[in-house]
Design an enzyme around this catalytic site. Structure first.
Site, PDB file in Angstrom:
ATOM      1  N   HIS A 124     -38.838 -12.386 -21.412  1.00 58.35           N
ATOM      2  CA  HIS A 124     -38.804 -11.266 -22.361  1.00 58.35           C
ATOM      3  C   HIS A 124     -38.204 -11.710 -23.690  1.00 58.35           C
ATOM      4  CE1 HIS A 124     -39.210  -7.614 -19.438  1.00 58.35           C
ATOM      5  NE2 HIS A 124     -40.120  -8.558 -19.235  1.00 58.35           N
ATOM      6  N   TYR A 253     -33.605   0.800 -22.750  1.00 54.90           N
ATOM      7  CA  TYR A 253     -32.268   1.372 -22.558  1.00 54.90           C
ATOM      8  C   TYR A 253     -32.256   2.725 -23.257  1.00 54.90           C
ATOM      9  CZ  TYR A 253     -30.413  -3.101 -20.896  1.00 54.90           C
ATOM     10  OH  TYR A 253     -30.171  -4.241 -20.168  1.00 54.90           O
ATOM     11  N   PRO A 345     -23.047  -2.779 -15.144  1.00 49.08           N
ATOM     12  CA  PRO A 345     -24.323  -3.505 -15.209  1.00 49.08           C
ATOM     13  C   PRO A 345     -25.098  -3.318 -16.513  1.00 49.08           C
ATOM     14  CG  PRO A 345     -24.448  -1.663 -13.663  1.00 49.08           C
ATOM     15  CD  PRO A 345     -23.035  -1.745 -14.095  1.00 49.08           C
ATOM     16  N   LYS A 349     -24.722  -8.650 -17.162  1.00 48.14           N
ATOM     17  CA  LYS A 349     -23.915  -9.870 -17.266  1.00 48.14           C
ATOM     18  C   LYS A 349     -23.320 -10.379 -15.948  1.00 48.14           C
ATOM     19  CE  LYS A 349     -24.279 -10.628 -21.624  1.00 48.14           C
ATOM     20  NZ  LYS A 349     -25.649 -11.097 -21.678  1.00 48.14           N
ATOM     21  N   TYR A 438     -26.667 -10.273 -25.845  1.00 52.58           N
ATOM     22  CA  TYR A 438     -27.552  -9.933 -24.723  1.00 52.58           C
ATOM     23  C   TYR A 438     -28.195 -11.173 -24.132  1.00 52.58           C
ATOM     24  CZ  TYR A 438     -30.773  -7.155 -21.926  1.00 52.58           C
ATOM     25  OH  TYR A 438     -31.447  -6.582 -20.867  1.00 52.58           O
TER      26      TYR A 438
HETATM   27  C1  LIG Z   1     -26.740  -2.046  -9.189  1.00 54.37           C
HETATM   28  C2  LIG Z   1     -26.374  -3.407  -9.737  1.00 54.37           C
HETATM   29  C3  LIG Z   1     -27.147  -3.959 -10.745  1.00 54.37           C
HETATM   30  C4  LIG Z   1     -26.796  -5.203 -11.285  1.00 54.37           C
HETATM   31  N1  LIG Z   1     -27.563  -5.715 -12.309  1.00 54.37           N
HETATM   32  C5  LIG Z   1     -27.244  -6.921 -12.820  1.00 54.37           C
HETATM   33  C6  LIG Z   1     -28.062  -7.533 -13.843  1.00 54.37           C
HETATM   34  O1  LIG Z   1     -29.086  -7.002 -14.274  1.00 54.37           O
HETATM   35  N2  LIG Z   1     -27.697  -8.752 -14.324  1.00 54.37           N
HETATM   36  C7  LIG Z   1     -26.589  -9.394 -13.845  1.00 54.37           C
HETATM   37  O2  LIG Z   1     -26.302 -10.503 -14.311  1.00 54.37           O
HETATM   38  N3  LIG Z   1     -25.803  -8.854 -12.866  1.00 54.37           N
HETATM   39  C8  LIG Z   1     -26.105  -7.645 -12.341  1.00 54.37           C
HETATM   40  N4  LIG Z   1     -25.336  -7.114 -11.316  1.00 54.37           N
HETATM   41  C9  LIG Z   1     -24.167  -7.852 -10.836  1.00 54.37           C
HETATM   42  C10 LIG Z   1     -24.512  -8.968  -9.848  1.00 54.37           C
HETATM   43  O3  LIG Z   1     -25.269  -8.482  -8.792  1.00 54.37           O
HETATM   44  C11 LIG Z   1     -23.200  -9.601  -9.324  1.00 54.37           C
HETATM   45  O4  LIG Z   1     -22.385  -9.913 -10.418  1.00 54.37           O
HETATM   46  C12 LIG Z   1     -23.463 -10.862  -8.475  1.00 54.37           C
HETATM   47  O5  LIG Z   1     -23.959 -10.518  -7.210  1.00 54.37           O
HETATM   48  C13 LIG Z   1     -22.175 -11.665  -8.302  1.00 54.37           C
HETATM   49  O6  LIG Z   1     -22.410 -12.745  -7.423  1.00 54.37           O
HETATM   50  P1  LIG Z   1     -21.214 -13.323  -6.515  1.00 54.37           P
HETATM   51  O7  LIG Z   1     -21.829 -14.425  -5.735  1.00 54.37           O
HETATM   52  O8  LIG Z   1     -20.039 -13.581  -7.353  1.00 54.37           O
HETATM   53  O9  LIG Z   1     -20.795 -12.106  -5.575  1.00 54.37           O
HETATM   54  P2  LIG Z   1     -21.615 -11.399  -4.415  1.00 54.37           P
HETATM   55  O10 LIG Z   1     -23.061 -11.320  -4.748  1.00 54.37           O
HETATM   56  O11 LIG Z   1     -20.896 -10.123  -4.134  1.00 54.37           O
HETATM   57  O12 LIG Z   1     -21.470 -12.380  -3.181  1.00 54.37           O
HETATM   58  C14 LIG Z   1     -20.245 -12.526  -2.486  1.00 54.37           C
HETATM   59  C15 LIG Z   1     -20.549 -12.941  -1.051  1.00 54.37           C
HETATM   60  O13 LIG Z   1     -19.328 -13.163  -0.360  1.00 54.37           O
HETATM   61  C16 LIG Z   1     -19.428 -12.598   0.921  1.00 54.37           C
HETATM   62  N5  LIG Z   1     -18.076 -12.297   1.406  1.00 54.37           N
HETATM   63  C17 LIG Z   1     -17.271 -11.281   1.026  1.00 54.37           C
HETATM   64  N6  LIG Z   1     -16.107 -11.327   1.691  1.00 54.37           N
HETATM   65  C18 LIG Z   1     -16.167 -12.404   2.518  1.00 54.37           C
HETATM   66  C19 LIG Z   1     -15.289 -12.940   3.465  1.00 54.37           C
HETATM   67  N7  LIG Z   1     -14.084 -12.407   3.698  1.00 54.37           N
HETATM   68  N8  LIG Z   1     -15.671 -14.043   4.151  1.00 54.37           N
HETATM   69  C20 LIG Z   1     -16.892 -14.610   3.934  1.00 54.37           C
HETATM   70  N9  LIG Z   1     -17.778 -14.112   3.045  1.00 54.37           N
HETATM   71  C21 LIG Z   1     -17.424 -13.023   2.344  1.00 54.37           C
HETATM   72  C22 LIG Z   1     -20.289 -11.374   0.731  1.00 54.37           C
HETATM   73  O14 LIG Z   1     -20.898 -10.935   1.925  1.00 54.37           O
HETATM   74  C23 LIG Z   1     -21.295 -11.881  -0.292  1.00 54.37           C
HETATM   75  O15 LIG Z   1     -22.430 -12.450   0.330  1.00 54.37           O
HETATM   76  C24 LIG Z   1     -25.665  -5.894 -10.774  1.00 54.37           C
HETATM   77  C25 LIG Z   1     -24.918  -5.349  -9.732  1.00 54.37           C
HETATM   78  C26 LIG Z   1     -25.259  -4.115  -9.209  1.00 54.37           C
HETATM   79  C27 LIG Z   1     -24.422  -3.533  -8.078  1.00 54.37           C
END
Ligand SMILES: Cc1cc2nc3c(=O)[nH]c(=O)nc-3n(C[C@H](O)[C@H](O)[C@H](O)COP(=O)(O)OP(=O)(O)OC[C@H]3O[C@@H](n4cnc5c(N)ncnc54)[C@H](O)[C@@H]3O)c2cc1C
Length: 443
Positions: A124, A253, A345, A349, A438
């Site tokens: 995009h 948006y 969200p 980011k 962005y």
């Molecule tokens: C509705 C929504 C829309 C979003 N849209 C965007 C977007 O457009 N762009 C963007 O950049 N971000 C977006 N995000 C944010 C993005 O999804 C998260 O920032 C991203 O998933 C972060 O990745 P992570 O690996 O840090 O955490 P997570 O994806 O939360 O992964 C953490 C992992 O650790 C595991 N875990 C937790 N506790 C334990 C434990 N005690 N022992 C072992 N494993 C454990 C969990 O099961 C999980 O699999 C959005 C989020 C939501 C909710």
């Protein structure tokens, strides 16, 4: 320090057998897997395998942060084991991010998992702002010297990373229970966990806390060693996923008197829409028809007329929050991704910040394993936090600008918001600042 021993899992005296829908292994374990495979003729997912007792980096969490870290460390010749509390299917079933910054896309390519994103992702060059029924396109590429964002679902990134890990024979232990980081204030940290009803200990040089906002790593740090900054917003997002073509080629948006809305997508045939909703609202209150009708009300007439509706594949409500933990390093324990910070969200980011944390962490760990010096680790936290706070600022600003606050702010604040929106819709300079943030700031 355990040193730099690619492919060298050390096994404990006791054999540990666990059902290996959850396990993929490398090194000495790989031959064990093959032998067992030949003996049973079973598929990879049905075999039984052993767990190592030592690795260089124990990664807790198999979300995007943990999986990308594992993949980039593998490319750098550094061993890592990932411990995840959920099943692989559960992790793949989470519908979340969809907008990927150019720097994140480049990082995925560097990790060797960019091929499907390049083939199937939608590049995009802009998006639209719709303010009270009037649409204004923000030309991302024109304002940023040709930069773009890519629409490619978090689920797909996760799938690509999981498959790359499996293809390289790297170990991810899914459904690991009671994962506990220990002794990270010493040079011999370890992680204790349960799998298949048995207790295990994985000793390592480094623990990477990639376990999301509700994870165990941040919670294991003494309260006196960590400072938490938080802002809760007085509304949530009701999201709906449907196999219908997006209302527009680019994201829209929407700022509207009835509340914010976002028209997003995952592909040319799958759309993701959001409506600002009350924090206490429930998905049960929203039939698909009610969702589509409310979305139409918030769109401009052309978009409302073009909207294709269909049955929802998923509907959920997410609260909005800004959150940062400081610092990100506690001895040999490092926080990355949602374990360390949350953004609303609106600015897309969250996933991108998880990727930039991983970029800085890999640099620090490469220096550490190359030199054997803790000094290589000191820059991770300040470098990552500098970028995190800029993304926090942008996400807070964009959220504040586009949402309805319903009395949570003064009439004066409301008038200021109106003036800022009017300025943004007219000013090339303001649009350039929006575009620069962005598409994502550089590392
Ligand atoms: C509705 C929504 C829309 C979003 N849209 C965007 C977007 O457009 N762009 C963007 O950049 N971000 C977006 N995000 C944010 C993005 O999804 C998260 O920032 C991203 O998933 C972060 O990745 P992570 O690996 O840090 O955490 P997570 O994806 O939360 O992964 C953490 C992992 O650790 C595991 N875990 C937790 N506790 C334990 C434990 N005690 N022992 C072992 N494993 C454990 C969990 O099961 C999980 O699999 C959005 C989020 C939501 C909710």
């Amino acid at each position: 320090m355990g040193g730099f021993f690619p492919g060298s899992f050390l096994f404990g005296a006791g054999l540990l057998w666990i059902p290996s829908a959850s396990l993929i292994m490398r090194g000495p374990a790989a031959s064990l897997v093959k032998r067992f495979h030949h003996k049973t003729g079973a598929g990879l997912g049905e075999k039984l395998m052993r767990l190592p007792t030592r690795t260089q980096v124990a990664i807790i969490g198999a979300g995007p942060a943990g999986l990308l870290l594992g993949q980039l460390l593998h490319k750098a010749g550094i061993e890592a084991v990932i411990l995840e509390q959920r099943s692989a299917d559960y992790v793949l079933g989470r519908i979340r991010a969809g907008v990927i910054e150019q720097t994140t896309a480049q990082l995925l390519e560097r990790a060797g998992v960019g091929a499907r994103m390049q083939a199937e992702g939608l590049v995009h060059h802009g998006f639209s702002l719709c303010v009270d029924g009037v649409r204004q396109r923000i030309d991302l590429s024109r304002h940023t010297g040709g930069k773009t964002v890519t629409v490619y679902g978090q689920t797909e990134i996760t799938r690509d990373l999981m498959q790359a890990r499996k293809a390289s024979g790297l170990l991810t232990a899914y459904e690991a229970e009671n994962v506990t980081p220990l002794d990270f204030d010493t040079a011999q940290p370890k992680v204790r966990f349960e799998a298949d009803g048995a207790l295990h200990e994985l000793s390592c040089d480094i623990i990477a806390g990639c376990d999301g906002f509700h994870g165990i790593c941040r919670a294991s740090v003494p309260q006196s060693a960590i400072t938490l900054y938080e802002k809760i917003y007085p509304f949530g997002w009701l999201g709906l996923l449907a196999d219908v073509p997006p209302v527009d080629d680019e994201l829209i948006y929407v700022r509207h008197a009835r509340g914010f809305a976002l028209c997003s997508m995952r592909s040319k045939t799958r759309s993701r829409y959001y409506l600002q909703c009350d924090l206490n609202d429930s998905v049960a209150n929203w039939s698909d028809d009610a969702f589509w009708a409310e979305l139409r009300r918030r769109l401009d007439p052309a978009a409302a007329a073009a909207l294709t509706t269909g049955p929802s594949l998923e509907k959920s409500i997410a609260p909005l929050r800004s959150f940062v933990a400081e610092p990100l390093r506690f001895g040999r324990l490092f926080l990355a991704g949602d374990a360390a910070h949350i953004v609303p969200p609106t600015g897309a980011k969250g996933l991108n910040l998880a990727a930039s944390d991983v970029h800085y962490l890999v640099e620090a760990l490469e220096g550490f394993f190359r030199s054997g010096q803790d000094a290589a680790l000191v820059h991770y936290s300040p470098r990552a936090l500098a970028r995190i706070w800029k993304a926090e600022r942008f996400s807070w600003w964009f959220t504040s600008l586009l949402h309805r606050f319903d009395g949570a702010e003064s009439a004066f604040d409301e008038r200021l918001r109106g003036a800022e929106l009017a300025y943004l819709m007219q000013s090339e300079a303001a649009q350039a600042a929006l575009a620069e943030n962005y598409v994502g700031l550089g590392f």
